[in-house]
Design a protein around this motif. Structure first.
Motif, PDB file in Angstrom:
ATOM      1  N   ALA A 244       0.790  -1.292   0.052  1.00  0.00           N
ATOM      2  CA  ALA A 244      -0.079  -0.341   0.161  1.00  0.00           C
ATOM      3  C   ALA A 244       1.124   0.956   0.052  1.00  0.00           C
ATOM      4  O   ALA A 244       0.153   1.980  -1.239  1.00  0.00           O
ATOM      5  CB  ALA A 244      -0.810   0.077   0.925  1.00  0.00           C
ATOM      6  N   ARG A 245       1.816   1.025   0.810  1.00  0.00           N
ATOM      7  CA  ARG A 245       2.825   2.586   0.726  1.00  0.00           C
ATOM      8  C   ARG A 245       3.284   2.599  -0.512  1.00  0.00           C
ATOM      9  O   ARG A 245       3.283   3.461  -0.741  1.00  0.00           O
ATOM     10  CB  ARG A 245       4.311   1.699   2.031  1.00  0.00           C
ATOM     11  CG  ARG A 245       4.676   3.335   1.976  1.00  0.00           C
ATOM     12  CD  ARG A 245       6.227   3.150   3.312  1.00  0.00           C
ATOM     13  NE  ARG A 245       5.492   2.774   4.533  1.00  0.00           N
ATOM     14  CZ  ARG A 245       5.103   1.630   5.137  1.00  0.00           C
ATOM     15  NH1 ARG A 245       5.465   0.792   4.282  1.00  0.00           N
ATOM     16  NH2 ARG A 245       5.294   1.179   6.160  1.00  0.00           N
ATOM     17  N   ASP A 246       4.242   1.284  -0.899  1.00  0.00           N
ATOM     18  CA  ASP A 246       5.013   1.441  -2.756  1.00  0.00           C
ATOM     19  C   ASP A 246       3.917   2.209  -3.432  1.00  0.00           C
ATOM     20  O   ASP A 246       4.007   3.417  -4.267  1.00  0.00           O
ATOM     21  CB  ASP A 246       5.238   0.470  -2.933  1.00  0.00           C
ATOM     22  CG  ASP A 246       6.416  -0.341  -2.088  1.00  0.00           C
ATOM     23  OD1 ASP A 246       7.349   1.076  -1.429  1.00  0.00           O
ATOM     24  OD2 ASP A 246       6.667  -1.630  -2.406  1.00  0.00           O
ATOM     25  N   THR A 247       2.230   1.323  -3.175  1.00  0.00           N
ATOM     26  CA  THR A 247       1.488   2.153  -4.640  1.00  0.00           C
ATOM     27  C   THR A 247       1.068   3.439  -4.345  1.00  0.00           C
ATOM     28  O   THR A 247       1.428   4.820  -5.656  1.00  0.00           O
ATOM     29  CB  THR A 247      -0.031   1.379  -3.959  1.00  0.00           C
ATOM     30  OG1 THR A 247       0.221  -0.241  -4.130  1.00  0.00           O
ATOM     31  CG2 THR A 247      -0.964   1.549  -5.332  1.00  0.00           C
ATOM     32  N   ALA A 253       3.925  10.171  -6.843  1.00  0.00           N
ATOM     33  CA  ALA A 253       5.207  10.580  -8.084  1.00  0.00           C
ATOM     34  C   ALA A 253       4.225  11.089  -9.232  1.00  0.00           C
ATOM     35  O   ALA A 253       4.849  11.832 -10.147  1.00  0.00           O
ATOM     36  CB  ALA A 253       5.574   9.053  -8.044  1.00  0.00           C
ATOM     37  N   ARG A 254       3.298  10.607  -9.647  1.00  0.00           N
ATOM     38  CA  ARG A 254       2.655  10.683 -11.042  1.00  0.00           C
ATOM     39  C   ARG A 254       2.318  12.218 -10.580  1.00  0.00           C
ATOM     40  O   ARG A 254       2.214  12.616 -12.283  1.00  0.00           O
ATOM     41  CB  ARG A 254       1.948   9.626 -11.464  1.00  0.00           C
ATOM     42  CG  ARG A 254       2.400   8.794 -11.602  1.00  0.00           C
ATOM     43  CD  ARG A 254       1.335   7.081 -12.572  1.00  0.00           C
ATOM     44  NE  ARG A 254       0.491   6.516 -11.618  1.00  0.00           N
ATOM     45  CZ  ARG A 254       0.490   5.421 -10.511  1.00  0.00           C
ATOM     46  NH1 ARG A 254       1.295   5.152 -10.731  1.00  0.00           N
ATOM     47  NH2 ARG A 254      -0.485   5.474  -9.565  1.00  0.00           N
ATOM     48  N   ILE A 255       1.323  12.072  -9.938  1.00  0.00           N
ATOM     49  CA  ILE A 255       0.554  13.776  -9.437  1.00  0.00           C
ATOM     50  C   ILE A 255       1.749  14.758  -9.640  1.00  0.00           C
ATOM     51  O   ILE A 255       1.182  15.812 -10.006  1.00  0.00           O
ATOM     52  CB  ILE A 255       0.094  14.054  -8.169  1.00  0.00           C
ATOM     53  CG1 ILE A 255      -0.894  13.023  -8.316  1.00  0.00           C
ATOM     54  CG2 ILE A 255      -0.733  14.882  -7.843  1.00  0.00           C
ATOM     55  CD1 ILE A 255      -1.719  12.504  -6.823  1.00  0.00           C
TER      56      ILE A 255
END
Length: 259
Positions: A244-247, A253-255
Motif C-alpha cells: 500500500a505504501r509503494d502504491t 510521484a505521478r501527481i
C-alpha cells in the motif's frame, strides 16, 4: 480405507501458513459481524422441534425422496432411525497421527509412561469431508470421536468442535453444537440440502479448552504452532502495508511530475 489411500489424500507441510484465515479479516463485509450477532436468534433452532413416531417416519420418507444417492435414512418402529451425515473438515492446525513411514512429516515427541512416543502431524486439505453412518441417538461428542478414529487421529477430542453451517441471503453463519446434540436429528429436520445446513469440524475455541488436560509436550507443540502462525500473520500484514505504501508513493510521484 488403507493407510496408503488415506495418506495419499493428505498433504503435509511444516511451514504451511493459515493465510486463508487471515484473508477473512480483509474480505469480510464490514457489517458482517454485526449481522451475525443480530441474526443468530433468527436462525432455526432445529433442536427445539419434537416429533411423534409417525411424524418421524413421515419425515424420513420425505427426506429419502429428496436425495439423489443411496445415503438413505431408515426409520425404526420405536421412533429411532439411522442414516448418514457428511462432515466437512475446516482445520487450520495439523492433526497428529500414529508414527508411520512417510516422505513428508513433522515428527514430535511425546513422553508417555517414561518413554518417548513419536507421532506424525499432517495438514488436512480444506476440502476434506467424511460420511458417517450413525443413529438418531448418536451425539456430537461421539461423532467427533468417530471422525478422529476414521483418520486414526491421536489428538485429544477436546481439541475439536462440531459446527452447523447455514446460508441465508448470501451470508454464511456458523454455530457451535453442544456435546449432547444429535447431528442426525438436525440433518432430518433440515433436510438433505447442505445450503440449509451442513456440518463442519473445526478446532475448539480457545476459551472452551481445558488446557490442564493436555500433556507438557502437547502444550509445547501448541506454543510452537501459535508462534509460526503469529510470525506468518505479521509477515502478511507487513507485506500488505508495504504494498500500500509503494502504491501511494507511485501515485504521488505521478501527481507531482509535470506534464
Amino acid at each position: 480405507m488403507t493407510w496408503g489411500s488415506r495418506a495419499s489424500g493428505i498433504f503435509c507441510s511444516q511451514d504451511n501458513s493459515s493465510s486463508s484465515e487471515l484473508e477473512l479479516y480483509y474480505t469480510a463485509y464490514t457489517s458482517f459481524f454485526h449481522k451475525v450477532r443480530r441474526s443468530v436468534d433468527e436462525l432455526i433452532d432445529w433442536g427445539k422441534q419434537e416429533f411423534t413416531v409417525s411424524e418421524i417416519q413421515h419425515k424420513v420418507k420425505e427426506y429419502n425422496a429428496q436425495i439423489n444417492s443411496n445415503l438413505y435414512m431408515v426409520a425404526n418402529k420405536d421412533g429411532s432411525y439411522t442414516g448418514f451425515i457428511k462432515v466437512h473438515f475446516q482445520l487450520v492446525r495439523p492433526i497428529s497421527l500414529p508414527p508411520r513411514q512417510s516422505l513428508c512429516s513433522m515428527q514430535e515427541e511425546d513422553q508417555v509412561g517414561g518413554r518417548m512416543k513419536r507421532r506424525t502431524s499432517f495438514y488436512l486439505p480444506k476440502d476434506t469431508a467424511k460420511h458417517l453412518h450413525i443413529s438418531s441417538q448418536t451425539r456430537v461428542r461421539e461423532v467427533i470421536e468417530a471422525l478422529l478414529n476414521k483418520f486414526t487421529v491421536v489428538d485429544n477430542p477436546a481439541k475439536f468442535a462440531l459446527f452447523e453451517r447455514t446460508e441465508r441471503q448470501s451470508q454464511v453463519y456458523m454455530r457451535k453444537l453442544s456435546d449432547d446434540q444429535c447431528p442426525l436429528y438436525l440433518r432430518l429436520c433440515a433436510g438433505p440440502s447442505e445450503k440449509v445446513l451442513s456440518l463442519v469440524l473445526k478446532e475448539n475455541e480457545t476459551g472452551d479448552v481445558n488446557w490442564d488436560a493436555f500433556s507438557f509436550p502437547e502444550l509445547c507443540n501448541f506454543l510452537r504452532i501459535l508462534k509460526r502462525e503469529e510470525e506468518e500473520h505479521v509477515r502478511q500484514i507487513v507485506k500488505r502495508y508495504a504494498l500500500a505504501r509503494d502504491t501511494m508513493k507511485q501515485a504521488m510521484a505521478r501527481i507531482s511530475t509535470p506534464g
